[in-house]
Scaffold this active site. Structure first.
Site, short mmCIF file in Angstrom:
data_model
loop_
_atom_site.label_atom_id
_atom_site.label_comp_id
_atom_site.label_asym_id
_atom_site.label_seq_id
_atom_site.Cartn_x
_atom_site.Cartn_y
_atom_site.Cartn_z
CG ASN A 1 43.40 41.45 43.85
OD1 ASN A 1 43.81 41.76 42.74
ND2 ASN A 1 42.69 42.28 44.60
CG ASP B 1 35.17 41.67 48.41
OD1 ASP B 1 34.75 42.75 47.96
OD2 ASP B 1 35.24 40.63 47.73
CE LYS C 1 59.40 40.70 59.86
NZ LYS C 1 60.78 40.30 59.68
CG PHE D 1 34.90 44.38 35.22
CD1 PHE D 1 34.74 45.68 34.79
CD2 PHE D 1 35.58 43.48 34.40
CE1 PHE D 1 35.25 46.09 33.57
CE2 PHE D 1 36.09 43.87 33.18
CZ PHE D 1 35.92 45.18 32.76
CE LYS E 1 29.83 40.07 42.70
NZ LYS E 1 31.08 39.44 42.32
CE LYS F 1 28.66 44.95 44.15
NZ LYS F 1 30.09 45.00 44.43
O1 PMT Z 1 43.75 43.57 36.11
P1 PMT Z 1 43.82 42.36 35.19
O2 PMT Z 1 45.00 41.46 35.53
O3 PMT Z 1 43.79 42.74 33.75
O4 PMT Z 1 42.54 41.45 35.48
C1 PMT Z 1 41.26 41.89 35.12
C2 PMT Z 1 40.22 41.58 36.21
C3 PMT Z 1 40.07 40.08 36.37
C4 PMT Z 1 40.66 42.21 37.54
C5 PMT Z 1 38.86 42.23 35.74
O5 PMT Z 1 38.48 41.63 34.53
C6 PMT Z 1 37.76 42.05 36.77
O6 PMT Z 1 37.04 41.07 36.79
N1 PMT Z 1 37.62 43.04 37.69
C7 PMT Z 1 36.70 43.00 38.82
C8 PMT Z 1 37.32 42.23 39.94
C9 PMT Z 1 36.44 42.16 41.18
O7 PMT Z 1 36.82 42.62 42.20
O8 PMT Z 1 35.27 41.61 40.96
P2 PMT Z 1 34.13 41.40 42.14
O9 PMT Z 1 33.14 40.50 41.49
O10 PMT Z 1 34.78 40.99 43.39
O11 PMT Z 1 33.53 42.84 42.33
C10 PMT Z 1 32.38 43.30 41.63
C11 PMT Z 1 32.49 44.76 41.31
O12 PMT Z 1 32.43 45.52 42.54
C12 PMT Z 1 33.76 45.16 40.62
O13 PMT Z 1 33.43 46.11 39.62
C13 PMT Z 1 34.60 45.78 41.72
O14 PMT Z 1 35.46 46.80 41.22
C14 PMT Z 1 33.54 46.37 42.64
N2 PMT Z 1 33.93 46.42 44.06
C15 PMT Z 1 34.23 45.29 44.75
C16 PMT Z 1 34.55 45.38 46.09
C17 PMT Z 1 34.56 46.64 46.74
N3 PMT Z 1 34.90 46.77 48.02
N4 PMT Z 1 34.26 47.73 46.04
C18 PMT Z 1 33.94 47.66 44.71
O15 PMT Z 1 33.67 48.68 44.08
#
Ligand code: PMT
Length: 402
Positions: A212, A281, A291, A325, A339, A343
């Site tokens: 991503n 995810d 390949k 986040f 979330k 969580k």
């Molecule tokens: O890296 P940059 O270019 O500076 O950009 C910053 C950012 C946009 C990446 C950052 O600000 C941000 O939003 N990070 C979280 C991205 C994300 O995956 O969000 P989510 O809403 O999909 O996930 C929610 C939370 O669960 C996040 O804290 C994530 O780290 C966590 N997660 C998600 C999926 C997973 N399998 N395990 C996790 O721990």
């Protein structure tokens, strides 16, 4: 943290160029730097160089009083937490030792009670001359400190002692002296913080992967700021190309599974975990050994869910503050709150990644902080460094409430 003020006094020798490097390194290290140059120093490098590096006007003349509210040499003398004379010529050492105050540099020095460090730079015979040795002894008696010059090739062609100490060396000494003191009061001193940053890479075959847009900038800013505030920081980072912040322990990972293992293994010892990484995810259910060959028209492969690291931490947590986040494109706060609850988080940082100036890749972000006590703080567009500071201010508040 309150920034320390360094007054750099530059006198005229070939090593003035190293004084410019010193200005740059001190500024990068987070000090406020102001510069005084003697007339001779300006023969080697212009004040403009020092102005650009320190982002401050350079002082060259005792009588060029631009602000009627202050008397510059007194104001500077009081402003400084530390005065560094680098390079210090034999002439300027002689003047200070004998109380002469005939220019901006020497006048300010006489007017200050701040500690003074002198970093001599001169020809080896000048450095060994009894007059210079005597002047240095006088200054030591007055309580001035010296940053010894190095031995080596001198600009005059001689090899010997007289080379200005390297800027990196001087900066390290200053940091140890000034920040060592300040560290005692840092708000995250003694705390362990784990930060995740960047994207993950999920392999499809040996040459292809799913990932991503995360650059890691948000997470690296948090790690840097947490370290600056005194925390012992572990940064678990997906593949990004950013410099590693000072004093931060970096753990590199590629996939969501690797990030899961790295975070879970270190969780028990942490006080705070901040998960800014954009974790995949889903990942391909099968990673092909070879390949994949071109198909006729449509290629189909299946994806399976990765483990939700944050959700797992929410189940495991005992004393830790857990910060997540939420990267959303619509109904940002509704999804973020969901979330936060699901969580078992203490704080969630919600960003609408469709907004200009927010989310992935850029140097700024626009976030709303939502905590488990129902507090909400919506922040304007800020640099990612500033957002990091705001998040950590909130974390410090939550730690106090424990
Ligand atoms: O890296 P940059 O270019 O500076 O950009 C910053 C950012 C946009 C990446 C950052 O600000 C941000 O939003 N990070 C979280 C991205 C994300 O995956 O969000 P989510 O809403 O999909 O996930 C929610 C939370 O669960 C996040 O804290 C994530 O780290 C966590 N997660 C998600 C999926 C997973 N399998 N395990 C996790 O721990």
């Amino acid at each position: 943290m309150i920034k320390k003020n360094i007054l750099l006094c530059v006198s005229g020798g070939i090593a003035v160029y190293k004084g410019a490097a010193l200005t740059s390194k001190l500024t990068q290290a987070g000090f406020n730097v102001r510069v005084i140059m003697t007339k001779s120093a300006q023969e080697f490098v212009t004040p403009l160089t020092f102005q650009a590096l320190s982002r401050q006007a350079v002082y060259t003349d005792t009588f060029a009083e631009k602000d009627p509210q202050v008397i510059s040499h007194i104001d500077l003398a009081e402003w400084a937490d530390l005065i560094v004379v680098a390079p210090a010529t034999a002439n300027v050492i002689g003047k200070i030792a004998n109380g002469i105050a005939d220019d901006m540099l020497t006048t300010t020095l006489l007017a200050s009670t701040a500690p003074v460090w002198i970093a001599p730079a001169m020809n080896v015979h000048m450095y060994e001359h009894p007059a210079v040795r005597r002047n240095m002894e006088i200054l030591k008696d007055y309580g001035y400190s010296f940053v010894e010059p190095n031995e080596g090739y001198l600009a005059c062609g001689y090899v010997g002692k007289g080379r200005l100490a390297e800027p990196e060396e001087i900066v390290e000494k200053i940091k140890a002296a000034l920040l060592g003191e300040a560290q005692k009061d840092l708000p995250l001193k003694g705390r362990k913080i784990l930060v995740t940053a960047g994207p993950t890479k999920e392999l499809i075959d040996p040459v292809r992967y799913l990932t991503n847009r995360s650059s890691g900038k948000m997470g690296y800013s948090i790690a840097e700021e947490a370290s600056r505030l005194g925390a012992e920081v572990t940064l678990v980072s997906g593949p990004v190309s950013l410099p590693v912040p000072e004093k931060v322990n970096l753990v590199r990972v590629e996939s969501a599974e690797e990030m899961y293992n790295a975070v879970i293994a270190r969780f028990a010892e942490q006080d705070v975990v901040i998960k800014s990484a954009a974790v995949a995810d889903y990942r391909p259910s099968t990673v092909f050994d070879q390949k994949l060959k071109k198909q006729e028209s449509i290629l189909t492969f299946t994806l399976e869910k990765t483990k939700d690291i944050l959700k797992e931490l929410g189940k495991m947590k005992t004393h830790q503050i857990l910060v997540g986040f939420a990267a959303e494109t619509n109904d940002v706060e509704v999804y973020a709150m969901k979330k936060l609850k699901e969580k078992n988080l203490d704080l969630i940082v919600a960003n609408d990644v469709t907004e200009t100036g927010a989310g992935f890749e850029g140097d700024t972000n626009i976030v709303t902080l939502l905590d488990s006590n129902g507090h909400r703080e919506s922040l304007p567009i800020l640099s990612k460094n500033k957002v990091a500071q705001k998040i950590l201010e909130k974390v410090i508040e939550l730690l106090k409430g424990r």
